[in-house]
Structures are given as structure tokens and as C-alpha cells.
Design a protein around this motif. Sequence first.
Motif: not given
Length: 208
Positions: A51-58, A64-73
Motif C-alpha cells: 500500500q502507499i503508506d508512510a514508508d513508501v512516501f518516505s 529524490q534527495n539521494g538519501e539511503e532508504l531503510t530496508e523496509e522502505e
Amino acid sequence: MTKLLYITAHPLDELVSASMAAGKSFIESYKEANPSDEVVHIDLFKEDIPQIDADVFSGWGKLQNGEELTEEESRKVNRLGEIVDEFINADKYVFVSPMWNLSFPPVLKAYFDAVSVAGKTFKYTSEGAVGLLTDKKALHIQARGGIYTEGPAAPLEHGDSYVKSILGFYGVPSYETVIVEGHNAMPEKAEEIKQAAIQKAAEVGKQF
């Protein structure tokens, strides 16, 4: 090679579900008429559809900012990318669903959310949104126990109308339906209604 996605949104099989029975009739007929086509069955009740949830938006923001994602994201964002890429790389779509509470099961809405991606299935322009899937075709097989194609309940039908609208938003130019309806309202005719839909689905499968 032509690729068809056979997308089912029902937790039960063709022995119980009228929509799945019509779907089975369609796909058997289609495969017989198009033996060289690739047919991929996507069972939405068994697939991982984030689902499009907080993890997906984050996760999208971090990309977009070139930052590292968490495993779940990363897991969710990558899975959503796989889903939309599979969708746009197909040539034909067949959706099989029941009417649930005037629309369809939530897993199908989650799937449409997953493939509604700007730059993939549509794009924004100065004139508004424009669909990008202008060389595809689609079929929706839906079962509904009451009568919704006409009469007082017609304005309450938000399942097939949504599928038609969202695919039109993607630019899909060809849309067909096989509707099984009235079998609960008229139980004495239930088997006749079901068999007529199964036969129609087989005929559609020959030319789809």
C-alpha cells in the motif's frame, strides 16, 4: 510476443465464484486461440502489493534527495517499481473481480494505486494529465448479485465504472466487459445467468 496479464481479485475459485468461472472460461478460450501469447496470472490475494503508506512516501522522498532508504522502505519501493514495470510491459489486461460493497475488493484498488505512476502510465502536461498506454486493450469480468446495468441501482455501481475510468486515464483505448449479474436477486435463474456469462466469456476469449 504478445503478453496478457490475467489479474484476478477474488479469494475463491471458479467452483464458488461466478466471476472466476467466467474468467476461467475466457482464459482457456484465449489460450486456445492464441497459443503463442504469454499469459501471466496475477492473483492479487496471493501477491505482495504494498500500500502507499508512510514508508513508501518516505522512500520516494529519500530517492529524490539521494538519501539511503531503510530496508523496509527499499523493499516496498522496489516492489512497487516491479509491479508498474510488469504492467506497462504487457499488451493486454484482463481483470476478474466480484462486486463487493458497490465496488471491488481492496486488493484491486491497491494494485491500481501501484500502477498509477506519473511518467509510467500517464504524464502531466499543461493541458492536464495524459495517458501513456495508448496501444493496450483491456477486459473486465465482474460478477454482481443484483442488477446494476440499469434500473434504480445503476448509480450505485462503482466497480466496473472505476476500472473503465482508471484505464481510460492511462490512455487504454479499448475496453470490454463481461458482466454476470442478477444471480442473487433471481436465484431461480442463477445457473442460467452464470452459464450465459461463461459462454460469452469464451466467445470474447476467441477474439480478444
